[in-house]
Design a protein around this motif. Structure first.
Motif, mmCIF file in Angstrom:
data_model
loop_
_atom_site.group_PDB
_atom_site.id
_atom_site.type_symbol
_atom_site.label_atom_id
_atom_site.label_comp_id
_atom_site.label_asym_id
_atom_site.label_seq_id
_atom_site.Cartn_x
_atom_site.Cartn_y
_atom_site.Cartn_z
ATOM 1 N N LYS A 129 0.791 -1.324 0.118
ATOM 2 C CA LYS A 129 -0.117 -0.037 -0.268
ATOM 3 C C LYS A 129 0.941 1.206 -0.004
ATOM 4 O O LYS A 129 1.901 1.215 0.619
ATOM 5 C CB LYS A 129 -0.821 0.049 1.437
ATOM 6 C CG LYS A 129 -1.787 -0.947 1.551
ATOM 7 C CD LYS A 129 -2.408 -1.179 2.691
ATOM 8 C CE LYS A 129 -3.204 -0.007 3.031
ATOM 9 N NZ LYS A 129 -3.721 0.065 4.439
ATOM 10 N N TYR A 211 -8.444 2.753 1.470
ATOM 11 C CA TYR A 211 -7.222 2.741 1.875
ATOM 12 C C TYR A 211 -7.201 2.543 3.281
ATOM 13 O O TYR A 211 -6.278 1.600 3.977
ATOM 14 C CB TYR A 211 -6.141 3.898 1.454
ATOM 15 C CG TYR A 211 -4.702 3.528 1.606
ATOM 16 C CD1 TYR A 211 -4.124 3.067 0.858
ATOM 17 C CD2 TYR A 211 -4.131 3.915 2.962
ATOM 18 C CE1 TYR A 211 -2.555 2.959 1.112
ATOM 19 C CE2 TYR A 211 -3.066 3.767 3.259
ATOM 20 C CZ TYR A 211 -2.086 3.358 2.238
ATOM 21 O OH TYR A 211 -0.736 3.240 2.506
ATOM 22 N N ARG A 212 -7.882 3.253 4.011
ATOM 23 C CA ARG A 212 -8.165 3.066 5.546
ATOM 24 C C ARG A 212 -8.942 1.780 5.951
ATOM 25 O O ARG A 212 -8.486 1.367 7.158
ATOM 26 C CB ARG A 212 -8.888 4.332 5.815
ATOM 27 C CG ARG A 212 -8.436 5.690 5.857
ATOM 28 C CD ARG A 212 -9.221 6.818 6.062
ATOM 29 N NE ARG A 212 -8.707 8.039 5.965
ATOM 30 C CZ ARG A 212 -9.349 9.238 5.695
ATOM 31 N NH1 ARG A 212 -10.727 9.148 5.979
ATOM 32 N NH2 ARG A 212 -8.733 10.362 5.738
ATOM 33 N N ARG A 213 -9.641 1.466 5.238
ATOM 34 C CA ARG A 213 -10.363 0.093 5.648
ATOM 35 C C ARG A 213 -9.795 -1.195 5.184
ATOM 36 O O ARG A 213 -10.164 -2.331 5.917
ATOM 37 C CB ARG A 213 -11.509 0.236 4.805
ATOM 38 C CG ARG A 213 -12.416 1.371 5.171
ATOM 39 C CD ARG A 213 -13.740 1.411 4.311
ATOM 40 N NE ARG A 213 -14.672 2.605 4.430
ATOM 41 C CZ ARG A 213 -15.626 2.909 5.358
ATOM 42 N NH1 ARG A 213 -15.757 1.781 5.979
ATOM 43 N NH2 ARG A 213 -16.260 3.851 5.365
ATOM 44 N N VAL A 214 -8.546 -1.041 4.512
ATOM 45 C CA VAL A 214 -8.232 -2.410 3.697
ATOM 46 C C VAL A 214 -6.706 -2.666 4.241
ATOM 47 O O VAL A 214 -5.873 -1.769 3.951
ATOM 48 C CB VAL A 214 -8.266 -2.269 2.169
ATOM 49 C CG1 VAL A 214 -7.504 -3.589 1.525
ATOM 50 C CG2 VAL A 214 -9.751 -2.245 1.892
ATOM 51 N N PRO A 215 -6.261 -3.897 5.000
ATOM 52 C CA PRO A 215 -4.962 -4.096 5.397
ATOM 53 C C PRO A 215 -4.300 -4.787 4.443
ATOM 54 O O PRO A 215 -4.870 -5.325 3.418
ATOM 55 C CB PRO A 215 -5.266 -4.752 6.528
ATOM 56 C CG PRO A 215 -6.417 -5.698 6.165
ATOM 57 C CD PRO A 215 -7.273 -4.597 5.532
ATOM 58 N N SER A 216 -3.116 -4.588 4.350
ATOM 59 C CA SER A 216 -2.226 -5.482 3.500
ATOM 60 C C SER A 216 -2.453 -6.957 3.711
ATOM 61 O O SER A 216 -2.866 -7.488 4.841
ATOM 62 C CB SER A 216 -0.654 -5.352 3.835
ATOM 63 O OG SER A 216 -0.289 -3.835 3.382
ATOM 64 N N THR A 218 -5.218 -8.363 2.180
ATOM 65 C CA THR A 218 -6.420 -8.354 1.700
ATOM 66 C C THR A 218 -6.814 -9.109 0.485
ATOM 67 O O THR A 218 -5.937 -8.939 -0.495
ATOM 68 C CB THR A 218 -7.080 -7.129 1.713
ATOM 69 O OG1 THR A 218 -7.274 -6.504 3.069
ATOM 70 C CG2 THR A 218 -8.543 -7.293 1.288
#
Length: 225
Positions: A129, A211-216, A218
């Motif tokens: 990200k 971007y704030r909601r999705v971690p590496s 995913t």
């Protein structure tokens, strides 16, 4: 919390188990002129989600409400993907990206997709990200349109004019970079269209939200066209 309007059904199609990676895929950028015909205006409350932002030392301008189609506004809908919560599902045929939620819901975003012949489909994971990512055209893009892309052979630093926008999610398969991205754009009028060099583009305000909601790590499922 976004209020849930009625949702169109997401087409149920078989998923490819392997990635389709055209040589021209990687750098994800094709520009398009602003269309002469304006979209129907969105409601003021919806347009407010796409107001100006100061982010990371850069300024994101407000999206012109005339450039936002009402169907592309970020909204909570019924989940019809069949995927587990936390999964990203891209539906290029209908030009939507879904982040599957709990309780049978999904957060839906309008997206721009790759042109015919530059599409991608399959499963991958968010490997990296980046905020305000740098960009370099692929060798295939430079060979295809040298006058347009050769000036950027050394890359372009992240910023307000960078075609990857404010954020990028880099998709990996089996630990290898697919060269496929989910990224922002400084051309909000292209959302809902097939214009990019293979990748998925989102309005900057939306890609920041995602971007704030999705971690590496995913899981990402891209349906075939």
């Amino acid at each position: 919390m976004d209020s849930p309007p009625a949702s169109p059904l997401l087409s149920r199609r078989g998923l490819f188990t392997t990635l389709v990676l055209p040589l021209a895929l990687g750098a994800c950028v094709t520009t398009q002129d602003r269309p002469p015909v304006k979209a129907p205006r969105v409601a003021p409350a919806d347009a407010a989600r796409y107001g100006a932002l100061d982010d990371g030392g850069f300024r994101i301008p407000a999206a012109d409400p005339d450039d936002i189609k009402p169907r592309n506004v970020r909204q909570l809908v019924k989940d019809t993907t069949g995927q587990e919560p936390g999964t990203l599902v891209v539906d290029p045929r209908n030009r939507f990206l879904y982040l599957v939620q709990e309780n049978g819901k999904a957060l839906r975003y309008g997206v721009g997709v790759g042109r015919e012949g530059l599409e991608f489909s399959g499963t991958a994971n968010v490997g990296n990200k980046r905020e305000w990512p740098s960009w370099r055209p692929t060798d295939a893009m430079i060979a295809r349109e040298p006058a347009k892309y050769r000036p950027w052979v050394g890359g372009m630093a992240g910023g307000e004019t960078n075609p990857l926008g404010a954020r990028a999610l880099y998709l990996f398969k089996d630990g290898k970079d697919t060269l496929y991205r989910i990224h922002g754009t400084n051309e909000p009028w292209t959302i809902g269209e097939a214009v990019s060099s293979g990748c998925i583009r989102m309005m900057n305000q939306d890609v920041i939200d995602l971007y704030r909601r999705v971690p590496s790590g995913t899981k990402v499922v891209v349906l075939p066209v």
